[in-house]
Each structure stands twice: as structure tokens, then as C-alpha cells.
Write an enzyme that holds these catalytic residues in place. Structure first.
Site, PDB file in Angstrom:
ATOM      1  N   GLU A   1       0.848  -1.194   0.000  1.00 54.57           N
ATOM      2  CA  GLU A   1       0.000   0.000   0.000  1.00 54.57           C
ATOM      3  C   GLU A   1       0.884   1.246   0.000  1.00 54.57           C
ATOM      4  O   GLU A   1       2.026   1.207   0.468  1.00 54.57           O
ATOM      5  CB  GLU A   1      -0.885  -0.017   1.243  1.00 54.57           C
ATOM      6  CG  GLU A   1      -1.901   1.109   1.330  1.00 54.57           C
ATOM      7  CD  GLU A   1      -2.753   1.024   2.586  1.00 54.57           C
ATOM      8  OE1 GLU A   1      -3.133   2.080   3.115  1.00 54.57           O
ATOM      9  OE2 GLU A   1      -3.030  -0.114   3.035  1.00 54.57           O
TER      10      GLU A   1
ATOM     11  N   GLN B   1      -9.663  -1.727 -24.519  1.00 46.79           N
ATOM     12  CA  GLN B   1     -10.976  -2.241 -24.100  1.00 46.79           C
ATOM     13  C   GLN B   1     -12.013  -1.133 -24.269  1.00 46.79           C
ATOM     14  O   GLN B   1     -12.537  -0.593 -23.298  1.00 46.79           O
ATOM     15  CB  GLN B   1     -10.910  -2.708 -22.643  1.00 46.79           C
ATOM     16  CG  GLN B   1      -9.900  -3.816 -22.393  1.00 46.79           C
ATOM     17  CD  GLN B   1      -9.840  -4.211 -20.930  1.00 46.79           C
ATOM     18  OE1 GLN B   1     -10.865  -4.438 -20.296  1.00 46.79           O
ATOM     19  NE2 GLN B   1      -8.637  -4.280 -20.383  1.00 46.79           N
TER      20      GLN B   1
ATOM     21  N   LYS C   1      -4.891  -8.793 -41.163  1.00 42.54           N
ATOM     22  CA  LYS C   1      -4.520  -9.931 -40.324  1.00 42.54           C
ATOM     23  C   LYS C   1      -5.757 -10.590 -39.729  1.00 42.54           C
ATOM     24  O   LYS C   1      -6.812  -9.968 -39.606  1.00 42.54           O
ATOM     25  CB  LYS C   1      -3.590  -9.471 -39.188  1.00 42.54           C
ATOM     26  CG  LYS C   1      -4.278  -8.573 -38.156  1.00 42.54           C
ATOM     27  CD  LYS C   1      -3.327  -8.130 -37.067  1.00 42.54           C
ATOM     28  CE  LYS C   1      -4.062  -7.224 -36.057  1.00 42.54           C
ATOM     29  NZ  LYS C   1      -3.172  -6.706 -35.015  1.00 42.54           N
TER      30      LYS C   1
ATOM     31  N   ASP D   1       2.636  -3.973 -28.277  1.00 47.47           N
ATOM     32  CA  ASP D   1       2.601  -4.738 -27.032  1.00 47.47           C
ATOM     33  C   ASP D   1       3.618  -5.871 -27.119  1.00 47.47           C
ATOM     34  O   ASP D   1       4.757  -5.725 -26.706  1.00 47.47           O
ATOM     35  CB  ASP D   1       1.187  -5.254 -26.787  1.00 47.47           C
ATOM     36  CG  ASP D   1       1.005  -5.868 -25.408  1.00 47.47           C
ATOM     37  OD1 ASP D   1       2.017  -6.043 -24.696  1.00 47.47           O
ATOM     38  OD2 ASP D   1      -0.133  -6.177 -25.024  1.00 47.47           O
ATOM     39  N   THR D   2       3.245  -7.003 -27.692  1.00 44.83           N
ATOM     40  CA  THR D   2       4.199  -8.106 -27.821  1.00 44.83           C
ATOM     41  C   THR D   2       4.975  -8.058 -29.137  1.00 44.83           C
ATOM     42  O   THR D   2       5.859  -8.878 -29.365  1.00 44.83           O
ATOM     43  CB  THR D   2       3.469  -9.458 -27.729  1.00 44.83           C
ATOM     44  OG1 THR D   2       2.502  -9.536 -28.788  1.00 44.83           O
ATOM     45  CG2 THR D   2       2.772  -9.597 -26.384  1.00 44.83           C
ATOM     46  N   ALA D   3       4.635  -7.101 -30.005  1.00 43.03           N
ATOM     47  CA  ALA D   3       5.324  -6.864 -31.286  1.00 43.03           C
ATOM     48  C   ALA D   3       5.124  -7.984 -32.301  1.00 43.03           C
ATOM     49  O   ALA D   3       5.812  -8.012 -33.324  1.00 43.03           O
ATOM     50  CB  ALA D   3       6.825  -6.620 -31.072  1.00 43.03           C
TER      51      ALA D   3
END
Length: 315
Positions: free
Chosen positions: A42, A99, A195, A225-227
Site C-alpha cells: 500500500e 478495451q 490480419k 505490445d508483444t510486437a
């Protein structure tokens, strides 16, 4: 800091590097803040100087982990309770933006939820950059100043890249509008990669729509992101006769194994902004361009009630 200064700039932990550059560009010191961490994870936030009656700009990208969002929420709450005149959240990268809709039954719309949470916390305005979808601006019930990295990228293309046969490209159909804006302004052809996915972060198949043979390709996207998508697109274009392939991406999320994929791919260069911290020494192909001056000018214009949209050649 002078008591006559109408605004103050503060930063969360992980975006301090950018906030310091923004303050240097504006010509003001970074505000003093203390973030105290407890043994159980915290933490608490406190301002170490008076902010009563001031316009407070809080610089914090909400990339993972969720601690960055929680820090921002506590900063907003503390500013509200300390009688700030207005609270402006400066989000170089707005997390959860992917999202933005219900793409299948029984899922959350995370971008709307985060917008609601920030609103309830007490923000009066948002400054952000290259949202994943423009309609996210409508999720907020306060004014949103939507900045574009295009001014930084276009300057780099025109003044640094030695490309004689330039073609702008998008690694997926969703980026067609963004790519088209660059293509029209630079008066170059455009290429689209189509794609299909079997599941998130995994590309099943990809096809090129357009001509890439003997062309210098620049792929434009908002997030890596992950490429997987962007490196697959680069490899496919080189296999189809492209002279070179580079990528310009606003936000370097770069989750593992993204760095390894970029390093091993056919990409000649990967160009990011510094909206998210990324150590370019991790990958020899990465170039990082700063958006600090652009954000600093936007803050100045907000304070003086001047137009921000006039900053951008393309949107």
C-alpha cells in the site's frame, strides 16, 4: 516555486522522467510530492507544498502495473482535498484503451470504467496522446485535449530519414485512418496489412494490400505490445521485395518477448515516443523521440485558453 505561479506540475513515480523534461521546457520546477510505500504494498500520497487555488497538472501514464493508475487516483484525491483550483490529468499513455467496446458477450469496457473512475476521483480536464480509438474521448465527462505524436513523427520523417521511395503502411485494418492521414499529407502511397487472430496477442495469418516492391516502408501504429503483428508485417514486406521497413509507434508497451522479436525481425528501425519509459539500450534498433515539448506547449495553451488543435498538421 513562486507563490504567483498560477499552475503547478507534479508527477507520479514512473513518469517522473517525462515530467522533468516537460517542466524544463515550460521553465518551471517540478512540484514536490511524497509517495510513501508500506510493507504490504500500500502507499500514500502527499503534496509537500501548498496547492490551494492553483491549477494542478498531474503527469502520469497509466501503463501496467495498476500501481500507476492508483498513484494517479491518490494524487487527484489529495489535490482535491488540498483545495486545488482545477486538477488536470496529463496522461501521455492512457492504459486500458484497447478495451473500448464489447467485442464479445459478457466483457467489460475497461476504457469507460477508467474514465469514470478518474471523473469520480475529481479531475477537471484530461490531456492525453494518441488514444487507441478517438471515441474514448466521449467516455469522459470533462474536456479532453487529444494530442497527436504526428508532429514529432513527421518532423523525423522529413528531416532525418533518407527515404527516396516512401510508402506509409498500417500493420492492421484498424489503423487505416491514421495511416491515411500520413499518406495524404506526405503525398505517398499507402499499404494495408490484413490480419486474422485466433486469440489475443497472436496473429494467425496476414496479407498485404498494396505494392511494396522496391519501396521504403514506414509502418504507423499507436501501440506495440508483444510486437507480433508489427514484426510479422515487416518480415512479410521484406519477403515481398521491400527495400527497407521501419516502424513508428506512439506507445512502447513492449511486453516480453517484444524486444527480442524486434531485434530479430526485418525492421531496420523502431521509433517510439517517450510516453512510456523504454530503455533503448535493450534493443539496437530502437529510437526514442520525446513528446515533452509538445505536452509542455499544450499545458501552456490550456493555462492561457489558447487553441491546441492548431498545433497539429495532421490528426
Amino acid at each position: 516555486m513562486s507563490a504567483n505561479t498560477p499552475y503547478l506540475v507534479f508527477s507520479g513515480t514512473k513518469t517522473r522522467y517525462l515530467a522533468e523534461k516537460i517542466c524544463s521546457s515550460i521553465g518551471c520546477p517540478l512540484g514536490q510530492m511524497n509517495i510513501q510505500h508500506f510493507a504490504d504494498g500500500e502507499f500514500s500520497v502527499s503534496y509537500e507544498e501548498s496547492i490551494r487555488g492553483r491549477d494542478v497538472f498531474l503527469v502520469q501514464s497509466t501503463m501496467p502495473s495498476s500501481d500507476n493508475l492508483m498513484e494517479l487516483l491518490l494524487m487527484i484525491d489529495a489535490a482535491k482535498r488540498a483545495s486545488a483550483n482545477s486538477i488536470i490529468a496529463v496522461l501521455p499513455y492512457f492504459g486500458w484503451a484497447r478495451q473500448d467496446r464489447k467485442d464479445k458477450p459478457r466483457v467489460s469496457i475497461g476504457a469507460k470504467l477508467i474514465a469514470d473512475i478518474l471523473g469520480v476521483a475529481g479531475i477537471n480536464r484530461v490531456i492525453t496522446m494518441d488514444l487507441h480509438a478517438d471515441q474514448i474521448q466521449g467516455f469522459f465527462n470533462v474536456p479532453v485535449d487529444h494530442l497527436y505524436a504526428s508532429s514529432v513523427f513527421l518532423h523525423y520523417i522529413k528531416n532525418t530519414l533518407p527515404l527516396s521511395n516512401l510508402v506509409m503502411a498500417t500493420p492492421d485494418v484498424g489503423g487505416t485512418k491514421r495511416c491515411s492521414s500520413y499518406s495524404k499529407y506526405l503525398e505517398t502511397p499507402m499499404v494495408i496489412c490484413h490480419k486474422t487472430r485466433q486469440k489475443a496477442n497472436e496473429v494467425a495469418d496476414m496479407h498485404i494490400i498494396g505494392e511494396v516492391e522496391d519501396k521504403d516502408i514506414v509502418l504507423i501504429d499507436d501501440i506495440v505490445d508483444t510486437a507480433g503483428t508489427i514484426t510479422k508485417a515487416a518480415d512479410l514486406m521484406m519477403n515481398n521485395g521491400a527495400r527497407s521497413v521501419r516502424a513508428m509507434v506512439s506507445h512502447a508497451v513492449m511486453s516480453d518477448p517484444a524486444t527480442e522479436r524486434v531485434e530479430k525481425s526485418a525492421l531496420k528501425e523502431m521509433i517510439f515516443t517517450d510516453s512510456i519509459p523504454y530503455d533503448k539500450s535493450r534493443c539496437s534498433k530502437v529510437t526514442v523521440l520525446s513528446v515533452a515539448d509538445m505536452i509542455a506547449e499544450s499545458i501552456r495553451r490550456v493555462c492561457h485558453n489558447e487553441s491546441i488543435s492548431s498545433l497539429y498538421t495532421i490528426k
